[in-house]
Design a protein around this motif. Sequence first.
Motif, PDB file in Angstrom:
ATOM      1  N   TYR A   1       0.832  -1.200   0.000  1.00 24.66           N
ATOM      2  CA  TYR A   1       0.000   0.000   0.000  1.00 24.66           C
ATOM      3  C   TYR A   1       0.875   1.262   0.000  1.00 24.66           C
ATOM      4  O   TYR A   1       0.605   2.221  -0.720  1.00 24.66           O
ATOM      5  CB  TYR A   1      -0.913   0.033   1.224  1.00 24.66           C
ATOM      6  CG  TYR A   1      -1.958  -1.046   1.277  1.00 24.66           C
ATOM      7  CD1 TYR A   1      -2.568  -1.519   0.117  1.00 24.66           C
ATOM      8  CD2 TYR A   1      -2.363  -1.607   2.486  1.00 24.66           C
ATOM      9  CE1 TYR A   1      -3.540  -2.512   0.166  1.00 24.66           C
ATOM     10  CE2 TYR A   1      -3.337  -2.596   2.548  1.00 24.66           C
ATOM     11  CZ  TYR A   1      -3.910  -3.044   1.378  1.00 24.66           C
ATOM     12  OH  TYR A   1      -4.877  -4.031   1.423  1.00 24.66           O
TER      13      TYR A   1
ATOM     14  N   LEU B   1      -9.686   8.830  -2.013  1.00 23.71           N
ATOM     15  CA  LEU B   1     -10.326   7.516  -2.012  1.00 23.71           C
ATOM     16  C   LEU B   1     -11.447   7.379  -3.036  1.00 23.71           C
ATOM     17  O   LEU B   1     -11.593   6.333  -3.655  1.00 23.71           O
ATOM     18  CB  LEU B   1     -10.880   7.180  -0.622  1.00 23.71           C
ATOM     19  CG  LEU B   1     -11.569   5.816  -0.517  1.00 23.71           C
ATOM     20  CD1 LEU B   1     -10.559   4.680  -0.710  1.00 23.71           C
ATOM     21  CD2 LEU B   1     -12.282   5.649   0.809  1.00 23.71           C
TER      22      LEU B   1
ATOM     23  N   THR C   1     -10.421   6.280  -6.413  1.00 20.93           N
ATOM     24  CA  THR C   1      -9.647   5.051  -6.227  1.00 20.93           C
ATOM     25  C   THR C   1     -10.552   3.868  -5.931  1.00 20.93           C
ATOM     26  O   THR C   1     -10.347   2.763  -6.448  1.00 20.93           O
ATOM     27  CB  THR C   1      -8.641   5.244  -5.071  1.00 20.93           C
ATOM     28  OG1 THR C   1      -7.854   6.398  -5.330  1.00 20.93           O
ATOM     29  CG2 THR C   1      -7.737   4.039  -4.932  1.00 20.93           C
ATOM     30  N   LEU C   2     -11.557   4.093  -5.096  1.00 17.86           N
ATOM     31  CA  LEU C   2     -12.463   3.018  -4.703  1.00 17.86           C
ATOM     32  C   LEU C   2     -13.201   2.443  -5.903  1.00 17.86           C
ATOM     33  O   LEU C   2     -13.531   1.248  -5.931  1.00 17.86           O
ATOM     34  CB  LEU C   2     -13.461   3.556  -3.669  1.00 17.86           C
ATOM     35  CG  LEU C   2     -14.206   2.534  -2.808  1.00 17.86           C
ATOM     36  CD1 LEU C   2     -13.235   1.689  -2.010  1.00 17.86           C
ATOM     37  CD2 LEU C   2     -15.178   3.241  -1.865  1.00 17.86           C
TER      38      LEU C   2
ATOM     39  N   ILE D   1      -9.868   0.538  -8.339  1.00 18.96           N
ATOM     40  CA  ILE D   1      -8.966  -0.528  -7.881  1.00 18.96           C
ATOM     41  C   ILE D   1      -9.652  -1.885  -8.009  1.00 18.96           C
ATOM     42  O   ILE D   1     -10.788  -2.070  -7.566  1.00 18.96           O
ATOM     43  CB  ILE D   1      -8.536  -0.276  -6.419  1.00 18.96           C
ATOM     44  CG1 ILE D   1      -7.563   0.900  -6.369  1.00 18.96           C
ATOM     45  CG2 ILE D   1      -7.887  -1.522  -5.827  1.00 18.96           C
ATOM     46  CD1 ILE D   1      -6.262   0.673  -7.111  1.00 18.96           C
TER      47      ILE D   1
ATOM     48  N   ASN E   1      -5.876  -5.940  -4.435  1.00 20.22           N
ATOM     49  CA  ASN E   1      -5.053  -5.374  -3.366  1.00 20.22           C
ATOM     50  C   ASN E   1      -3.639  -5.069  -3.823  1.00 20.22           C
ATOM     51  O   ASN E   1      -2.970  -4.191  -3.283  1.00 20.22           O
ATOM     52  CB  ASN E   1      -5.016  -6.324  -2.169  1.00 20.22           C
ATOM     53  CG  ASN E   1      -6.248  -6.185  -1.285  1.00 20.22           C
ATOM     54  OD1 ASN E   1      -6.885  -5.145  -1.272  1.00 20.22           O
ATOM     55  ND2 ASN E   1      -6.588  -7.246  -0.571  1.00 20.22           N
TER      56      ASN E   1
ATOM     57  N   ALA F   1      -3.486  -1.534  -4.871  1.00 20.43           N
ATOM     58  CA  ALA F   1      -4.170  -0.578  -3.995  1.00 20.43           C
ATOM     59  C   ALA F   1      -3.189   0.366  -3.296  1.00 20.43           C
ATOM     60  O   ALA F   1      -2.114  -0.049  -2.865  1.00 20.43           O
ATOM     61  CB  ALA F   1      -4.990  -1.321  -2.951  1.00 20.43           C
TER      62      ALA F   1
ATOM     63  N   TYR G   1      -7.078   3.135  -0.046  1.00 22.04           N
ATOM     64  CA  TYR G   1      -7.894   1.941  -0.259  1.00 22.04           C
ATOM     65  C   TYR G   1      -7.638   0.927   0.852  1.00 22.04           C
ATOM     66  O   TYR G   1      -8.574   0.313   1.383  1.00 22.04           O
ATOM     67  CB  TYR G   1      -7.570   1.329  -1.618  1.00 22.04           C
ATOM     68  CG  TYR G   1      -8.444   0.155  -1.994  1.00 22.04           C
ATOM     69  CD1 TYR G   1      -9.643   0.348  -2.667  1.00 22.04           C
ATOM     70  CD2 TYR G   1      -8.071  -1.158  -1.681  1.00 22.04           C
ATOM     71  CE1 TYR G   1     -10.453  -0.728  -3.019  1.00 22.04           C
ATOM     72  CE2 TYR G   1      -8.869  -2.240  -2.024  1.00 22.04           C
ATOM     73  CZ  TYR G   1     -10.056  -2.014  -2.698  1.00 22.04           C
ATOM     74  OH  TYR G   1     -10.847  -3.091  -3.041  1.00 22.04           O
TER      75      TYR G   1
ATOM     76  N   TYR H   1      -9.443   1.919   3.974  1.00 21.23           N
ATOM     77  CA  TYR H   1     -10.876   1.641   3.888  1.00 21.23           C
ATOM     78  C   TYR H   1     -11.162   0.163   4.126  1.00 21.23           C
ATOM     79  O   TYR H   1     -12.106  -0.197   4.844  1.00 21.23           O
ATOM     80  CB  TYR H   1     -11.406   2.066   2.512  1.00 21.23           C
ATOM     81  CG  TYR H   1     -12.898   1.897   2.363  1.00 21.23           C
ATOM     82  CD1 TYR H   1     -13.774   2.802   2.934  1.00 21.23           C
ATOM     83  CD2 TYR H   1     -13.423   0.822   1.656  1.00 21.23           C
ATOM     84  CE1 TYR H   1     -15.146   2.654   2.806  1.00 21.23           C
ATOM     85  CE2 TYR H   1     -14.791   0.663   1.518  1.00 21.23           C
ATOM     86  CZ  TYR H   1     -15.648   1.581   2.096  1.00 21.23           C
ATOM     87  OH  TYR H   1     -16.993   1.416   1.970  1.00 21.23           O
TER      88      TYR H   1
END
Length: 573
Positions: A357, A504, A507-508, A511, A514, A517, A521, A524
């Motif tokens: 991340y 976010l 991005t949410l 993506i 993972n 991400a 993300y 969240y």
Amino acid sequence: MTAITVSRAAQIRFSPGQWLTAGLIVAFLGLFLIVPTGTVIYTAFVERGTGTLTLVNFADFFRSELFVRSFWNSVYVSAMSVVWGTVFALPLAVLTTRFDFRGAMVVQTLGFIPLIMPPFVGAVAMQLLFGRNGTVNLLLNDMFGFRIPFMDGLNGVIFVQSLHYFPFILINLSASLRNIDQSMEEAAQNLGSSGFRLMRRIVLPLAMPGYLAGASLVFVKVFDDLATPLLLNVKDMLAPQAYLRITSIGIADPMGYVISVILIVVSITAMWLSAVAMRNKDYSTVQRGGGGMARRKLTTGQSIVAYGIVGLILLLVLSPHIGLFLLSIATVWSFSPLPDGFTFAHYGRVLEDSSVYIKNTLIYASLAGLIDVIIGSAIAYLVLRTKLVGRQWLDWAATAALAVPGVVLGIGYLRTFYGVTLPDGTPLATLWFMVVLALAIRRLPYALRSCYAALQQISPSLEEAAENLGATKVRTVRRIVLPLMIGGILAGFVTSFATAAVELSATLMLIQSNADAPIAYGLYVFMQSAAGRGPGAALGIIAVILVALCTFASHYVLERSRRLVEQSHGTRH
């Protein structure tokens, strides 16, 4: 007549480089801002199945009790966040600019800190501190036998958003108060005005442009926010409804696009109304910079009250950070005022399992910031240094990104690019670089304003002198303009980086795994479960530190570059 003709001919003579640069910028903005946004708007007006233009989708929206309630809830939450943001910002702005207040710089700096943490992360910490079974309510119940519904339903969203976004009002209002001409206040005092009357009739009206700029920005930011209501389990608001419709029903569902159009319209309307409120009103001062208002000394009693008010407000606005840190080192924190025990194991888990991340965030935010300062510098140069036809439209088009919510841009990218596939069949919308482009588009207006302001402060005579000595246009830009703009360019890069790192909404939507991400993300995902909130809080603290270090580094570099420029001027003289 000949001189006039030559002058006009010189004004309309453009170099191929200018046309090429403008063309590339138009292509970038068209492909990654105008087309996706236009696709969303067009789809909202198309009847599903037949493909014909219709208003039936909007009729369905207004016939739905859920959607209408969501709309008014979003308006209510945004308006109340502005009200409470004003309650927090006004005392800090007035006390630190109008009075001889020791520690004013510290107060202003601490007041900016809430912006470097995503509001949805603060929402989790606020639940632990102010929720029904949080620290404050447990103490109130034990001592007085009652609880206050700080975090219940829409109240929680308002509380979190007003604490997070109030710095926009604080920054703009403080700047306006500093620029008020001292002579205006003195003239009002000579006419018998003083105290609260002076503040209400003279000072605050003159500071209204800065206040409305900050207030409209708060309204738009809250109205468009997606993650905070979702984490607080408040789904009857517009942005969460758009996300839920697209993710649960699919990108073919027209309601997601209708909601997106309404989000855009409300954002534009809020900005337009703030501009209309200032139209035909004169807020100018007699002196350039105003000289600032006279700072008044506080009596001992007034100082005690002032510091008490400032301390209470700062404690409130920093409470999400305090709660997040406690959560990041807590073993168990439930139904108790403070954690049952403390540990740093969450940080170990995050650094071990979530390094991807952090790596992705550094890559995405850095690339987005680099794209923004390159395009921002190019637009600023074309607008301020050339006579290119339509150059002002580049500025307007780039700034228009402010009116496009992140969730809308994400939906637009899915609709526009999901059907475009690579040779191996991978949809273009699922590539990690699309996240970078979305972040760059969302933050371009901030970088553009920094680059624009930096170039405005550079005299064109410096470039003319270099060209008169035989330097080419490209060499002049490379050796003269860019070095002098470096402060603004760095400020734009860091602003873009810091805000992109915690973005976010877009991005949410984009993506897909993972592995691709960023931190926002990951935060969240962690915050969705009780077991993940400790590591999520640790990751949140890391994100705050990362953004804070970047902000500090930018201030250091800017200050150093300013001193070098001053030294070089001193050496020349």
